[in-house]
Motif scaffolding. Structure first.
Motif, PDB file in Angstrom:
ATOM      1  N   ILE A  77      34.347  45.203  28.062  1.00 40.71           N
ATOM      2  CA  ILE A  77      35.363  44.838  29.177  1.00 40.71           C
ATOM      3  C   ILE A  77      34.719  44.390  30.305  1.00 40.71           C
ATOM      4  O   ILE A  77      33.566  44.657  30.749  1.00 40.71           O
ATOM      5  N   ASN A  78      35.224  43.104  30.718  1.00 46.24           N
ATOM      6  CA  ASN A  78      34.855  42.424  31.926  1.00 46.24           C
ATOM      7  C   ASN A  78      35.733  42.781  33.030  1.00 46.24           C
ATOM      8  O   ASN A  78      36.939  42.162  32.844  1.00 46.24           O
ATOM      9  N   VAL A  79      35.739  43.005  34.185  1.00 45.40           N
ATOM     10  CA  VAL A  79      36.472  43.592  35.233  1.00 45.40           C
ATOM     11  C   VAL A  79      36.160  42.490  36.411  1.00 45.40           C
ATOM     12  O   VAL A  79      35.013  42.460  36.790  1.00 45.40           O
ATOM     13  N   TYR A  80      37.108  41.677  36.817  1.00 45.06           N
ATOM     14  CA  TYR A  80      37.067  40.766  37.695  1.00 45.06           C
ATOM     15  C   TYR A  80      37.781  41.053  38.761  1.00 45.06           C
ATOM     16  O   TYR A  80      39.124  41.188  38.738  1.00 45.06           O
ATOM     17  N   LYS A  81      37.460  41.262  39.975  1.00 52.35           N
ATOM     18  CA  LYS A  81      38.002  41.359  41.253  1.00 52.35           C
ATOM     19  C   LYS A  81      38.232  40.272  42.160  1.00 52.35           C
ATOM     20  O   LYS A  81      39.232  39.971  43.098  1.00 52.35           O
ATOM     21  N   ASN A  82      37.538  39.060  41.750  1.00 54.37           N
ATOM     22  CA  ASN A  82      37.589  37.946  42.718  1.00 54.37           C
ATOM     23  C   ASN A  82      36.485  37.050  42.100  1.00 54.37           C
ATOM     24  O   ASN A  82      35.835  37.149  41.185  1.00 54.37           O
ATOM     25  N   GLY A  83      36.922  35.619  42.234  1.00 56.93           N
ATOM     26  CA  GLY A  83      35.897  34.566  41.894  1.00 56.93           C
ATOM     27  C   GLY A  83      36.118  34.274  40.378  1.00 56.93           C
ATOM     28  O   GLY A  83      35.122  34.095  39.668  1.00 56.93           O
ATOM     29  N   VAL A  84      37.281  34.473  39.810  1.00 58.98           N
ATOM     30  CA  VAL A  84      37.582  34.211  38.332  1.00 58.98           C
ATOM     31  C   VAL A  84      37.300  32.897  38.098  1.00 58.98           C
ATOM     32  O   VAL A  84      37.568  31.835  38.934  1.00 58.98           O
ATOM     33  N   SER A  85      36.821  32.591  36.567  1.00 57.57           N
ATOM     34  CA  SER A  85      36.753  31.097  36.350  1.00 57.57           C
ATOM     35  C   SER A  85      38.073  30.245  36.400  1.00 57.57           C
ATOM     36  O   SER A  85      39.358  31.016  36.303  1.00 57.57           O
ATOM     37  N   ALA A  86      37.816  29.019  36.617  1.00 60.92           N
ATOM     38  CA  ALA A  86      39.246  28.099  36.555  1.00 60.92           C
ATOM     39  C   ALA A  86      40.273  28.177  35.355  1.00 60.92           C
ATOM     40  O   ALA A  86      41.132  27.779  35.405  1.00 60.92           O
ATOM     41  N   GLN A  87      39.497  28.601  34.453  1.00 63.81           N
ATOM     42  CA  GLN A  87      39.968  28.507  33.167  1.00 63.81           C
ATOM     43  C   GLN A  87      41.208  29.576  32.977  1.00 63.81           C
ATOM     44  O   GLN A  87      41.903  29.463  31.962  1.00 63.81           O
ATOM     45  N   TYR A  88      41.131  30.672  33.872  1.00 67.96           N
ATOM     46  CA  TYR A  88      42.046  31.673  33.914  1.00 67.96           C
ATOM     47  C   TYR A  88      43.138  31.375  35.051  1.00 67.96           C
ATOM     48  O   TYR A  88      42.954  31.402  36.132  1.00 67.96           O
ATOM     49  N   GLY A  89      44.460  31.375  34.800  1.00 66.14           N
ATOM     50  CA  GLY A  89      45.470  31.487  35.660  1.00 66.14           C
ATOM     51  C   GLY A  89      46.173  32.970  35.797  1.00 66.14           C
ATOM     52  O   GLY A  89      45.856  33.761  34.902  1.00 66.14           O
ATOM     53  N   ASP A  90      47.076  32.866  36.645  1.00 65.69           N
ATOM     54  CA  ASP A  90      48.213  34.302  36.651  1.00 65.69           C
ATOM     55  C   ASP A  90      47.004  35.492  37.253  1.00 65.69           C
ATOM     56  O   ASP A  90      45.920  35.314  37.445  1.00 65.69           O
ATOM     57  N   GLY A  91      47.821  36.669  37.238  1.00 69.62           N
ATOM     58  CA  GLY A  91      47.044  37.716  37.877  1.00 69.62           C
ATOM     59  C   GLY A  91      46.409  37.554  39.207  1.00 69.62           C
ATOM     60  O   GLY A  91      45.191  37.386  39.283  1.00 69.62           O
ATOM     61  N   VAL A  92      47.054  37.561  40.113  1.00 71.06           N
ATOM     62  CA  VAL A  92      46.625  37.301  41.739  1.00 71.06           C
ATOM     63  C   VAL A  92      45.884  38.490  42.060  1.00 71.06           C
ATOM     64  O   VAL A  92      44.912  38.197  43.247  1.00 71.06           O
ATOM     65  N   SER A  93      45.945  39.352  41.444  1.00 76.11           N
ATOM     66  CA  SER A  93      45.137  40.891  42.016  1.00 76.11           C
ATOM     67  C   SER A  93      43.526  40.718  41.348  1.00 76.11           C
ATOM     68  O   SER A  93      42.778  40.783  42.151  1.00 76.11           O
ATOM     69  N   GLY A  94      43.628  40.624  40.052  1.00 72.43           N
ATOM     70  CA  GLY A  94      42.158  40.767  39.423  1.00 72.43           C
ATOM     71  C   GLY A  94      42.716  40.532  37.769  1.00 72.43           C
ATOM     72  O   GLY A  94      43.687  40.139  37.562  1.00 72.43           O
ATOM     73  N   MET A  95      41.585  40.840  37.273  1.00 75.94           N
ATOM     74  CA  MET A  95      41.516  40.618  35.740  1.00 75.94           C
ATOM     75  C   MET A  95      40.713  41.360  34.708  1.00 75.94           C
ATOM     76  O   MET A  95      39.627  41.893  35.299  1.00 75.94           O
ATOM     77  N   LEU A  96      41.346  42.044  33.894  1.00 75.60           N
ATOM     78  CA  LEU A  96      40.557  42.983  32.740  1.00 75.60           C
ATOM     79  C   LEU A  96      40.467  42.033  31.413  1.00 75.60           C
ATOM     80  O   LEU A  96      41.475  41.830  30.909  1.00 75.60           O
ATOM     81  N   ASP A  97      39.454  41.751  31.019  1.00 75.86           N
ATOM     82  CA  ASP A  97      39.085  41.175  29.795  1.00 75.86           C
ATOM     83  C   ASP A  97      38.511  41.964  28.684  1.00 75.86           C
ATOM     84  O   ASP A  97      37.218  42.238  28.879  1.00 75.86           O
ATOM     85  N   PHE A  98      39.370  42.381  27.689  1.00 72.58           N
ATOM     86  CA  PHE A  98      38.874  43.326  26.793  1.00 72.58           C
ATOM     87  C   PHE A  98      38.423  42.407  25.532  1.00 72.58           C
ATOM     88  O   PHE A  98      39.558  41.614  24.844  1.00 72.58           O
ATOM     89  N   LYS A  99      37.149  42.655  24.873  1.00 71.33           N
ATOM     90  CA  LYS A  99      36.651  41.981  23.595  1.00 71.33           C
ATOM     91  C   LYS A  99      36.392  43.068  22.746  1.00 71.33           C
ATOM     92  O   LYS A  99      35.581  43.918  23.139  1.00 71.33           O
ATOM     93  N   THR A 100      37.043  42.796  21.496  1.00 66.52           N
ATOM     94  CA  THR A 100      36.621  43.728  20.488  1.00 66.52           C
ATOM     95  C   THR A 100      35.123  43.062  19.413  1.00 66.52           C
ATOM     96  O   THR A 100      34.782  41.998  19.997  1.00 66.52           O
ATOM     97  N   ILE A 101      34.821  43.920  18.652  1.00 65.58           N
ATOM     98  CA  ILE A 101      33.710  43.490  17.869  1.00 65.58           C
ATOM     99  C   ILE A 101      33.763  42.076  17.188  1.00 65.58           C
ATOM    100  O   ILE A 101      34.916  42.119  16.463  1.00 65.58           O
ATOM    101  N   GLU A 102      32.966  41.442  17.426  1.00 67.02           N
ATOM    102  CA  GLU A 102      32.954  40.036  16.604  1.00 67.02           C
ATOM    103  C   GLU A 102      32.045  40.048  15.265  1.00 67.02           C
ATOM    104  O   GLU A 102      32.065  39.002  14.422  1.00 67.02           O
ATOM    105  N   LYS A 103      31.288  40.852  14.971  1.00 64.90           N
ATOM    106  CA  LYS A 103      30.425  40.812  14.192  1.00 64.90           C
ATOM    107  C   LYS A 103      30.900  41.407  12.949  1.00 64.90           C
ATOM    108  O   LYS A 103      31.324  42.570  12.857  1.00 64.90           O
TER     109      LYS A 103
END
Length: 609
Positions: free
Chosen positions: A278-304
């Motif tokens: 889980i990656n938690v962003y409070k500021n400085g999010v990459s430009a490829q992400y829009g929406d979410g003016v407060s912050g971002m939570l990015d959940f990633k499941t197992i890829e292997k």
């Protein structure tokens, strides 16, 4: 002349010329002083006991223990070794007595709550607020132990206090201890790292259990990070930097989630056993992400893809859950997880506490308005479940694709019945029964792909469809009023991102994102009649470009921008982003982050418009 006996003369000569050695008798006090100087120690005693005592000085070649044994045998005293430099002289006569004293520190402050104890005879007391103490029934031969937190323990002979009347002042020395170094490695729990882009990464396989929890909960850990909290004290309602929960962009394998909890926010709906990071962003999010003016939570499941079938299951007093990982081949694998409540099979005190918390101050838990009516009855049923699935296609280093699916649901039904006064309980025609319902679910499916076009150029593809529904039917038996409400969100997204690696220090990212969001709100009241049907659709096109620079001096600079065009509003929006990171030492760094963001949807709580 008579002959002289030479042998007799020689013997007489020896007798008169040989010195005669004899033991010398001295005062016991003088001999004690001599021992103190010789062995650098101190004796404690009553002067009156020793003034009249004398002793024959023993041989000079005796050791200290031998001298003490000699004194015990030749004097009416006991010699008790208190420590390496203190010895108490106590009269062998045992006469019970009472003692008193006052304890103070070197600064003249009284010491209260200190313990004065005869440990062998289980006789003790404590000092008062002025440092005074009294202890009765004391044997003069006793050794008292004086102790207090923060001061060194001090053994003293009881005879010292009996001799010194009125009360003698005793000074205690502060106790200083050098503690070993304590290194705090996990402030919250294990598995939490801060990345150079300012985000907080939570590794689910490494993080431990938080206090008070019986299983890992990702959203509970997120709320304990600085700048993140839940103002209504629920699990799924997260406030980042003072924003509201709907101002967070929550992604699950690239799919936007509109529902993250069960029990209407008290339990996380994110399965921790298949979530890898889980990656938690409070500021400085990459430009490829829009929406979410407060912050971002990015959940990633197992890829292997696992090498063999793996799985697990568990049960607690609220729900049962399980997960399964199946490898169909070396290139294709499936992950499935699920959870379901158990209250329709049996009820537990834990479930009842959660139920009362979730529906407090609602008509489900406040039935007093009709409870006085003996013909009134009610019952409720609540069910929640979640299902997650991921189909993985791994074609090696060149390409990897996944198809992701999840479905989360909460269903509550509340039935109220007022029986007729006819006396016939079987006459259902005269009974008035109404069932209120509340249904909440989020269903989504998405496709994610990563393609390596060459050694420098990578392509990331993402597309999803998500459908969030909230349906409610509420009956009021007293007014025969029915209220129907429905809130639906339909969202479709497609995005591609190119990443070009110029060298080890410099890279570019650019891409395009298409999002269409439709929101429907329906309200219908029968008495008095009211109808409202509002539907809005927004289509947004976004392009973005950003560059990333890394240096060998611990510097990382990411800068770019995002341009969005909203068709329905015919409006252009430019959003710059910047993130500067400088590592100064292994434990210290500086970071500057800035962003401008917008979002086109927001959540409004009923009756707060």
């Amino acid at each position: 002349m008579p002959k002289t006996n030479l042998k007799l003369v020689f013997l007489v000569f020896l007798l008169f010329n040989t010195p005669v050695f004899a033991q010398q008798r001295v005062r016991l006090v003088d001999y004690i002083n001599q021992i103190e100087k010789q062995y650098d120690l101190r004796f404690s005693y009553k002067d009156s006991d020793l003034l009249s005592q004398t002793i024959l000085i023993p041989k000079n070649d005796l050791s200290l223990p031998e001298i003490l044994n000699y004194l015990r045998s030749k004097t009416p005293f006991d010699y008790t070794v208190l420590d390496e430099q203190n010895i108490a002289i106590i009269a062998k006569t045992k006469t019970p007595d009472s003692i008193c004293g006052r304890l103070m520190d070197r600064s003249g402050e009284p010491i209260s709550e200190a313990s004065i104890a005869d440990l062998e005879r289980n006789n003790s007391t404590i000092s008062d607020k002025d440092g005074y103490f009294n202890l009765n029934g004391i044997d003069p031969n006793s050794i008292l132990t004086i102790s207090h937190l923060g001061y060194g323990e001090k053994p003293m002979a009881a005879a010292f206090f009996i001799q010194n009347k009125p009360c003698k002042t005793i000074y205690l020395e502060p106790k200083t201890e050098i503690l070993e170094e304590v290194v705090v490695q996990n402030v919250l729990t294990s598995g939490i790292d801060i990345k150079s882009d300012g985000s907080v990464a939570i590794k689910t396989r490494q993080y431990g259990m938080l206090p008070g929890l019986i299983e890992p909960d990702v959203l509970q850990i997120v709320q304990r990070l600085p700048g993140i909290e839940s103002i209504n004290e629920t699990v799924s309602s997260i406030n980042i930097r003072g924003g509201t929960n709907d101002q967070n962009l929550i992604l699950w394998d690239g799919i936007k989630m509109y529902q993250t909890g069960h029990f209407f926010g008290l339990i996380s709906s994110i399965n921790p056993y298949l979530t890898e990071e889980i990656n938690v962003y409070k500021n400085g999010v990459s430009a490829q992400y829009g929406d979410g003016v407060s912050g971002m939570l990015d959940f990633k499941t197992i890829e292997k893809i696992p090498t063999k079938i793996k799985g697990g299951a568990g049960i607690n007093l609220i729900n049962a859950d399980g997960f399964l990982q199946i490898p169909f081949s070396k290139k294709i694998g499936l992950q499935v997880s699920g959870r379901r409540s158990l209250n329709d099979f049996f009820s537990t005190p834990t479930y009842n506490e959660y139920f009362d918390r979730a529906f407090q101050d609602s008509k489900i838990t406040t039935k007093n308005r009709l409870s006085a009516n003996e013909n009134f009855s009610s019952d409720e049923n609540f069910i929640f479940y979640d299902v997650n699935a991921k189909l993985i296609f791994d074609f090696g280093a060149r390409a990897k694709f996944s198809v992701n699916f999840f479905n989360l649901a909460n269903t509550l039904s509340f039935r109220e019945t007022i029986r007729s006064n006819s006396g016939d309980d079987n006459d259902d025609d005269d009974n008035q029964t109404r069932t209120s319902r509340l249904e909440q679910d989020n269903l989504a499916i998405g496709v994610d792909g990563k393609i390596k076009l060459n050694n420098r150029l990578n392509l990331h593809l993402n597309s999803y469809y998500t459908n969030y529904n909230l349906k409610a039917v509420n009956f009021d038996l007293l007014t025969d009023q029915r209220l129907d409400q429905k809130n639906e969100v339909l969202e479709t997204e497609a995005k591609f991102v190119f990443e070009y690696l110029l060298n080890d220090q410099f890279s570019f990212r650019s891409g395009y994102e298409y999002i269409e969001t439709g929101v429907t709100n329906i309200q219908l009241v029968n008495n008095p009649f009211f109808s409202s049907n509002i539907k809005n659709v927004l289509t947004e096109h976004s392009g973005f470009l950003e560059a990333e620079l890394k240096s060998g001096f611990g510097t990382k600079i990411t800068s770019g921008g995002r341009v969005s065009y909203i068709e329905d509003l015919d409006e252009w929006i430019f959003e710059p982003r910047i993130n500067i990171y400088q590592k100064l030492t292994p434990a210290f760094s500086l970071q500057l982050m800035g962003e401008l963001k917008h979002q086109t949807t927001t959540q409004t709580i009923d009756l707060q418009e």
